[in-house]
Design an enzyme around this catalytic site. Structure first.
Site, PDB file in Angstrom:
ATOM      1  N   HIS A  59      20.589   1.426  14.565  1.00 27.98           N
ATOM      2  CA  HIS A  59      20.563   2.091  15.552  1.00 27.98           C
ATOM      3  C   HIS A  59      21.075   1.508  16.878  1.00 27.98           C
ATOM      4  O   HIS A  59      20.924   0.251  17.199  1.00 27.98           O
ATOM      5  CB  HIS A  59      19.123   3.028  15.875  1.00 27.98           C
ATOM      6  N   GLU A  61      19.329   1.172  19.800  1.00 30.58           N
ATOM      7  CA  GLU A  61      18.322   0.801  20.386  1.00 30.58           C
ATOM      8  C   GLU A  61      18.035  -0.593  19.717  1.00 30.58           C
ATOM      9  O   GLU A  61      17.668  -1.638  20.271  1.00 30.58           O
ATOM     10  CB  GLU A  61      16.991   1.544  20.281  1.00 30.58           C
ATOM     11  N   CYS A  89      13.982   7.269  18.043  1.00 36.04           N
ATOM     12  CA  CYS A  89      13.286   7.793  16.597  1.00 36.04           C
ATOM     13  C   CYS A  89      11.980   7.042  16.488  1.00 36.04           C
ATOM     14  O   CYS A  89      11.758   6.015  17.040  1.00 36.04           O
ATOM     15  CB  CYS A  89      14.375   7.560  15.640  1.00 36.04           C
ATOM     16  N   CYS A  92      12.691   3.344  16.019  1.00 34.59           N
ATOM     17  CA  CYS A  92      13.224   2.316  17.048  1.00 34.59           C
ATOM     18  C   CYS A  92      11.849   2.412  18.188  1.00 34.59           C
ATOM     19  O   CYS A  92      11.859   1.396  18.750  1.00 34.59           O
ATOM     20  CB  CYS A  92      14.317   3.316  17.816  1.00 34.59           C
TER      21      CYS A  92
END
EC number: 3.5.4.33
Length: 150
Positions: A59, A61, A89, A92
């Site tokens: 992701h 992040e 999410c 993360c």
């Protein structure tokens, strides 16, 4: 810094995150972008790479956390702010909690997969959160991406 100055600063860095999100979308990735700023200096820029790397953990992040830690030479991001186009999410948020990042700024909320719903205590207890920065632009980018996929 006044509230108005902080908002202008947040919008400036969120626009950088939006550029990253657009790059992700152009590459066929879900268009989420992230920027990490440390003491007024951008130290990491990233976007989703889950398709490119065949890695569900890639992701924006997570990529930004790794880049920032490498730049700083340590795992804690205690003087940093994360700007991300969509609410993190739970995965993360957990990583951000371990990084001890003190501030997270996001654009659009994620009512289906966001940490607020599934892991509201995943962040470090002292982390502050600001949501809704350039929210409409962030949301529209996601909506346009998924609309083009249908």
């Amino acid at each position: 810094m006044t509230q108005e100055e902080q908002l202008k600063t947040d919008e400036r860095y969120m626009r950088m995150a939006l550029v990253e999100a657009e790059a992700a979308g152009a590459a066929g990735e879900i268009p989420i972008g992230a920027v990490i700023v440390c003491q007024g200096r951008v130290i990491a820029r990233a976007h989703n790479l889950t398709e490119t790397l065949n890695d569900v953990t890639a992701h924006a992040e997570m990529q930004a956390i790794t880049a920032a830690a490498n730049e700083l030479g340590g795992k804690y991001l205690t003087d940093c702010t994360l700007y991300v186009t969509v609410e993190p999410c739970p995965m993360c948020a957990g990583a951000l909690g371990w990084s001890q990042i003190p501030r997270i700024v996001y654009g659009a909320a994620d009512d289906k997969r966001g940490f607020h719903v599934y892991a509201p205590k995943a962040l470090h207890p002292r982390t502050t959160i600001s949501g809704g920065i350039l929210e409409e632009e962030c949301r529209q980018l996601m909506q346009d991406f998924f609309r083009s996929r249908r």
